[in-house]
Write an enzyme that holds these catalytic residues in place. Structure first.
Site, PDB file in Angstrom:
ATOM      1  N   ARG A  69     -21.247 -52.679 -88.463  1.00 48.13           N
ATOM      2  CA  ARG A  69     -21.009 -54.120 -88.418  1.00 48.13           C
ATOM      3  C   ARG A  69     -21.586 -54.870 -89.603  1.00 48.13           C
ATOM      4  O   ARG A  69     -20.922 -55.700 -90.208  1.00 48.13           O
ATOM      5  CB  ARG A  69     -21.613 -54.744 -87.148  1.00 48.13           C
ATOM      6  CG  ARG A  69     -20.730 -54.636 -85.937  1.00 48.13           C
ATOM      7  CD  ARG A  69     -21.586 -54.524 -84.707  1.00 48.13           C
ATOM      8  NE  ARG A  69     -22.213 -53.224 -84.717  1.00 48.13           N
ATOM      9  CZ  ARG A  69     -21.633 -52.129 -84.216  1.00 48.13           C
ATOM     10  NH1 ARG A  69     -20.469 -52.197 -83.639  1.00 48.13           N
ATOM     11  NH2 ARG A  69     -22.227 -50.955 -84.309  1.00 48.13           N
ATOM     12  N   THR A  70     -22.861 -54.589 -89.915  1.00 47.34           N
ATOM     13  CA  THR A  70     -23.513 -55.388 -90.952  1.00 47.34           C
ATOM     14  C   THR A  70     -22.836 -55.159 -92.295  1.00 47.34           C
ATOM     15  O   THR A  70     -22.488 -56.111 -93.007  1.00 47.34           O
ATOM     16  CB  THR A  70     -25.021 -55.061 -91.018  1.00 47.34           C
ATOM     17  OG1 THR A  70     -25.563 -55.216 -89.713  1.00 47.34           O
ATOM     18  CG2 THR A  70     -25.742 -55.992 -91.976  1.00 47.34           C
ATOM     19  N   LYS A  99     -31.571 -38.180-106.608  1.00 50.30           N
ATOM     20  CA  LYS A  99     -32.292 -37.555-107.730  1.00 50.30           C
ATOM     21  C   LYS A  99     -33.741 -38.017-107.767  1.00 50.30           C
ATOM     22  O   LYS A  99     -34.476 -37.689-108.694  1.00 50.30           O
ATOM     23  CB  LYS A  99     -31.609 -37.920-109.056  1.00 50.30           C
ATOM     24  CG  LYS A  99     -30.160 -37.500-109.147  1.00 50.30           C
ATOM     25  CD  LYS A  99     -29.579 -37.923-110.500  1.00 50.30           C
ATOM     26  CE  LYS A  99     -28.087 -37.704-110.562  1.00 50.30           C
ATOM     27  NZ  LYS A  99     -27.512 -38.369-111.749  1.00 50.30           N
ATOM     28  N   ARG A 120     -30.274 -52.572 -96.858  1.00 44.23           N
ATOM     29  CA  ARG A 120     -30.804 -52.042 -95.594  1.00 44.23           C
ATOM     30  C   ARG A 120     -31.599 -50.785 -95.937  1.00 44.23           C
ATOM     31  O   ARG A 120     -31.098 -49.918 -96.652  1.00 44.23           O
ATOM     32  CB  ARG A 120     -29.687 -51.710 -94.607  1.00 44.23           C
ATOM     33  CG  ARG A 120     -30.212 -50.922 -93.409  1.00 44.23           C
ATOM     34  CD  ARG A 120     -29.203 -50.783 -92.312  1.00 44.23           C
ATOM     35  NE  ARG A 120     -28.966 -52.056 -91.645  1.00 44.23           N
ATOM     36  CZ  ARG A 120     -28.225 -52.183 -90.550  1.00 44.23           C
ATOM     37  NH1 ARG A 120     -27.650 -51.131 -90.018  1.00 44.23           N
ATOM     38  NH2 ARG A 120     -28.053 -53.366 -90.001  1.00 44.23           N
ATOM     39  N   HIS A 148     -34.409 -58.428 -89.323  1.00 46.30           N
ATOM     40  CA  HIS A 148     -32.966 -58.389 -89.580  1.00 46.30           C
ATOM     41  C   HIS A 148     -32.509 -59.852 -89.527  1.00 46.30           C
ATOM     42  O   HIS A 148     -31.846 -60.274 -88.582  1.00 46.30           O
ATOM     43  CB  HIS A 148     -32.294 -57.543 -88.498  1.00 46.30           C
ATOM     44  CG  HIS A 148     -30.881 -57.131 -88.798  1.00 46.30           C
ATOM     45  ND1 HIS A 148     -30.128 -57.667 -89.817  1.00 46.30           N
ATOM     46  CD2 HIS A 148     -30.075 -56.223 -88.187  1.00 46.30           C
ATOM     47  CE1 HIS A 148     -28.930 -57.118 -89.820  1.00 46.30           C
ATOM     48  NE2 HIS A 148     -28.877 -56.231 -88.847  1.00 46.30           N
TER      49      HIS A 148
HETATM   50  C1  NCD Z   1     -28.775 -53.473 -85.235  1.00 50.64           C
HETATM   51  C2  NCD Z   1     -29.688 -52.963 -86.333  1.00 50.64           C
HETATM   52  O1  NCD Z   1     -29.244 -52.305 -87.278  1.00 50.64           O
HETATM   53  O2  NCD Z   1     -30.873 -53.286 -86.248  1.00 50.64           O
HETATM   54  N1  NCD Z   1     -27.423 -53.295 -85.545  1.00 50.64           N
HETATM   55  C3  NCD Z   1     -26.768 -54.284 -86.235  1.00 50.64           C
HETATM   56  O3  NCD Z   1     -27.092 -54.600 -87.358  1.00 50.64           O
HETATM   57  N2  NCD Z   1     -25.797 -54.937 -85.590  1.00 50.64           N
HETATM   58  C4  NCD Z   1     -29.125 -52.972 -83.886  1.00 50.64           C
HETATM   59  C5  NCD Z   1     -29.211 -51.493 -83.658  1.00 50.64           C
HETATM   60  O4  NCD Z   1     -28.964 -50.672 -84.544  1.00 50.64           O
HETATM   61  O5  NCD Z   1     -29.530 -51.135 -82.525  1.00 50.64           O
END
Ligand code: NCD
Length: 321
Positions: A69-70, A99, A120, A148
């Protein structure tokens, strides 16, 4: 770029050329401005699919952890604004990271080709490290069990959209409150509102103490329980989360903690007629598929809001809105 919440202006979103590292950098004025911009993005997409606001702008999406999703919503957001994306999302193992390249060096590389970076990474604080190395805006898309922030913004926007207000709401967070970064960021954002909070988890997944102390210091009514049935009849928002398997060093502990909750139509019979069930997703059994057709299930709408919020944030940090 180093973040500069303190330099952000009180009126307006204050995000032009800034990093987005933590929800602590937002006040309610800024949130109001971001949500107004998000409404505009929604209208633009509904009316014509997108616009050219970020034409000739390039975003790097650098993901050292899995994401659906993100990453997809950031890519869609950038493309709907006429920009383009360098997606290092599924294949970090094929980049120079494999590397042995350091995070600051990778950041200094991708910023040569792009105007902003979405990161991320599994380590808490990594987004800040990246922001210190970069001269372009860095957006934290999850730093380990830390924060997040863009998810928290879309969560807050969704609550407001679904229920028309935040003040006076009873919000329960369910599941992995210990490692769930979306819970950490959303809880911190909610401290600015007049809400009642209930934290529902098994003992080993309780909210970290520093965060619980922050809730108490904010003077909000708060309680902890391990039982959803205890709260289901009183809540306006049931925010359900997955147990974060990847954060456990001892998988026996994970096995003990998983499968604790399952929201079912049966349980939903006790909930108010006007309330919402949310989940950042992915779900791995916490909400039964049979709940999906319940109009109170807001998790698919919540996902779509993620794209509108990210359109607003990209336009804002790139100084175009
Ligand atoms: C979440 C995350 O990555 O923290 N997912 C997301 O970004 N929608 C929640 C999760 O992974 O459980």
């Amino acid at each position: 770029m180093t973040h500069s919440a303190d330099r952000a202006s009180a009126a307006g979103h204050g995000l032009a050329h800034q990093d987005i590292l933590s929800v602590n950098q937002f006040n309610t004025d800024m949130l109001g401005a971001i949500f107004a911009l998000t409404d505009e993005m929604r209208s633009t997409v509904r009316a014509s699919g997108g616009c050219d606001l970020l034409r000739h702008h390039v975003l790097t999406c650098l993901f050292y952890e899995p994401s659906t999703r993100t990453s997809a919503s950031f890519i869609a957001a950038m493309e709907r604004l006429g920009g383009s994306v360098i997606p290092i999302t599924q294949g970090v193992q094929y980049s120079s990271v494999a590397k042995g390249e350091s995070l600051p060096d990778t950041i200094r590389t991708v910023e040569q080709y792009s105007d902003a970076i979405v990161l991320r990474h599994p380590e808490v604080g990594s987004a800040r490290v990246a922001a210190e190395a970069a001269s372009k805006p860095v957006i934290n898309a999850g730093d380990g069990a830390g924060e997040h922030p863009t998810q928290a913004l879309l969560d807050l926007y969704t609550i407001h959209n679904e229920l028309g207000t935040l003040d006076g709401l009873h919000i329960a967070m369910v599941g992995d409150l210990r490692f769930g970064r979306t819970v950490h960021s959303l809880t911190r954002l909610l401290l600015q509102y007049d809400v009642k909070l209930t934290f529902v988890s098994p003992e080993i997944l309780r909210l970290p103490l520093d965060l619980m102390n922050a809730v108490r210091d904010a003077g909000l009514p708060v309680r902890e329980t391990y039982s959803v049935a205890d709260v289901i009849g009183d809540v306006d928002v049931l925010y359900v989360t997955r147990v974060q398997k990847e954060r456990f060093t001892d998988l026996a502990q994970y096995d003990e903690a998983k499968g604790f909750y399952n929201i079912t139509p049966d349980l939903m019979r006790d909930a108010k007629s006007r309330m919402v069930v949310m989940h950042p997703l992915p779900r791995v059994g916490e909400i039964s598929d049979a709940v999906d057709t319940d109009p109170r299930a807001a998790y698919f709408r919540q996902m779509e809001n993620g794209m509108f919020i990210r359109m607003a944030l990209l336009a804002a940090v790139l100084g175009k809105a």
